[in-house]
Scaffold this motif. Structure first.
Motif, PDB file in Angstrom:
ATOM      1  N   UNK A   1       0.833  -1.216   0.000  1.00 40.50           N
ATOM      2  CA  UNK A   1       0.000   0.000   0.000  1.00 40.50           C
ATOM      3  C   UNK A   1       0.864   1.261   0.000  1.00 40.50           C
ATOM      4  N   UNK A   2       0.568   2.170  -0.920  1.00 34.23           N
ATOM      5  CA  UNK A   2       1.330   3.409  -1.050  1.00 34.23           C
ATOM      6  C   UNK A   2       0.388   4.588  -1.264  1.00 34.23           C
ATOM      7  N   UNK A   3       0.849   5.766  -0.850  1.00 36.33           N
ATOM      8  CA  UNK A   3       0.105   6.991  -1.142  1.00 36.33           C
ATOM      9  C   UNK A   3       0.257   7.325  -2.612  1.00 36.33           C
TER      10      UNK A   3
ATOM     11  N   UNK B   1      -3.099   3.077  -1.351  1.00 37.30           N
ATOM     12  CA  UNK B   1      -3.645   2.217  -2.405  1.00 37.30           C
ATOM     13  C   UNK B   1      -2.604   1.171  -2.769  1.00 37.30           C
ATOM     14  N   UNK B   2      -3.053  -0.009  -3.162  1.00 34.27           N
ATOM     15  CA  UNK B   2      -2.119  -1.056  -3.597  1.00 34.27           C
ATOM     16  C   UNK B   2      -1.320  -0.560  -4.798  1.00 34.27           C
ATOM     17  N   UNK B   3      -0.031  -0.897  -4.805  1.00 37.42           N
ATOM     18  CA  UNK B   3       0.838  -0.496  -5.922  1.00 37.42           C
ATOM     19  C   UNK B   3       1.669  -1.707  -6.318  1.00 37.42           C
TER      20      UNK B   3
ATOM     21  N   UNK C   1      -1.444  -3.516 -11.443  1.00 36.23           N
ATOM     22  CA  UNK C   1      -2.327  -4.622 -11.118  1.00 36.23           C
ATOM     23  C   UNK C   1      -3.657  -4.143 -10.551  1.00 36.23           C
ATOM     24  N   UNK C   2      -3.696  -2.947 -10.006  1.00 38.02           N
ATOM     25  CA  UNK C   2      -4.907  -2.401  -9.407  1.00 38.02           C
ATOM     26  C   UNK C   2      -5.133  -0.984  -9.914  1.00 38.02           C
ATOM     27  N   UNK C   3      -6.327  -0.511  -9.742  1.00 39.05           N
ATOM     28  CA  UNK C   3      -6.688   0.833 -10.185  1.00 39.05           C
ATOM     29  C   UNK C   3      -7.099   1.652  -8.976  1.00 39.05           C
ATOM     30  N   UNK C   4      -6.311   2.672  -8.653  1.00 41.05           N
ATOM     31  CA  UNK C   4      -6.609   3.529  -7.513  1.00 41.05           C
ATOM     32  C   UNK C   4      -7.564   4.652  -7.883  1.00 41.05           C
TER      33      UNK C   4
ATOM     34  N   UNK D   1      -1.479   6.011 -11.634  1.00 36.93           N
ATOM     35  CA  UNK D   1      -1.719   6.890 -12.775  1.00 36.93           C
ATOM     36  C   UNK D   1      -0.927   6.525 -14.001  1.00 36.93           C
ATOM     37  N   UNK D   2       0.148   5.731 -13.839  1.00 36.39           N
ATOM     38  CA  UNK D   2       0.912   5.203 -14.969  1.00 36.39           C
ATOM     39  C   UNK D   2       0.521   3.740 -15.106  1.00 36.39           C
ATOM     40  N   UNK D   3      -0.377   3.451 -16.031  1.00 35.76           N
ATOM     41  CA  UNK D   3      -1.013   2.138 -16.084  1.00 35.76           C
ATOM     42  C   UNK D   3      -0.260   1.110 -16.907  1.00 35.76           C
ATOM     43  N   UNK D   4       0.551   1.541 -17.873  1.00 37.82           N
ATOM     44  CA  UNK D   4       1.164   0.594 -18.809  1.00 37.82           C
ATOM     45  C   UNK D   4       2.657   0.866 -18.955  1.00 37.82           C
TER      46      UNK D   4
END
Length: 222
Positions: free
Chosen positions: A25-27, A42-44, A58-61, A186-189
């Protein structure tokens, strides 16, 4: 663990089998808090799709608040060099219509494109309807939660016979340089060139040229 759905090919996968990196979990990267204030975490983690090879969040915050910053000189210089390369290789002809998708952090090539004689159509909020001979994406693609839909959106803006120009910070550079600080909400790919070429091929495009640069430890314009 729940099954995942790939952001590019929509293929299923399991987090346990294909998790590359889990930072816990990270801010949010954009969040700056005062001492003692509660921070939402949020999971990172990075997950690798076994079907298409895309490394991705892997997750979407949820939507990441974007902060406009002063564009680094190195990024400005890279944009100018990339546009000059496009012209030199015949991928951009003065007078052609162009449309830009850029990173929400900045890094626009539009000024360089105008200096080169390109004619802009629409704008970055995609309000225009005219198709472009050249669609340029400068680090914008990675900010789309749905990568397949983002590519389809860019293709929809292309005129018949048009060229799509993508600038990406490659997964190979991130791994080789151990730049794991690039994994962020915010950087998904995080595209390898092979995986990105595969996505483009599935959408009817073929990679015809590439411009490698040292920016961010390894940037490629396709």
């Amino acid at each position: 663990m729940n099954d995942l759905c790939c952001r590019a090919c929509y293929g299923p996968g399991t987090r346990d089998d294909d998790l590359v990196l889990d930072l816990g979990p990270q801010a949010r990267t954009s969040h700056l808090s005062r001492a003692g204030e509660p921070v939402e975490l949020f999971a990172l983690a990075m997950w690798l799709c076994p079907e298409c090879g895309l490394a991705q969040l892997a997750d979407d915050a949820g939507p990441e608040p974007q902060q406009q910053t002063v564009e680094p000189q190195a990024l400005t210089d890279h944009g100018r060099e990339a546009v000059a390369w496009l012209i030199d290789r015949g991928h951009l002809v003065p007078g052609e219509a162009v449309r830009e998708h850029r990173s929400p952090h900045g890094g626009s090539w539009l000024g360089h494109l105008l200096e080169a004689g390109a004619v802009p159509v629409g704008d970055d909020d995609r309000s225009g309807t005219e198709r472009a001979d050249v669609v340029v994406d400068s680090l914008g693609l990675m900010h789309a939660p749905d990568q397949a839909a983002a590519i389809e959106e860019r293709l929809a803006a292309l005129a018949d016979g048009g060229r799509l120009v993508l600038m990406v910070h490659t997964l190979g550079a991130i791994v080789a340089g151990r730049q794991w600080n690039d994994l962020r909400h915010g950087h998904y790919a995080y595209w390898s060139l092979a995986a990105l070429a595969g996505l483009l091929e599935r959408n009817g495009l073929v990679v015809v040229d590439a411009f490698e640069h040292v920016l961010y430890g390894g940037t490629v314009v396709l």
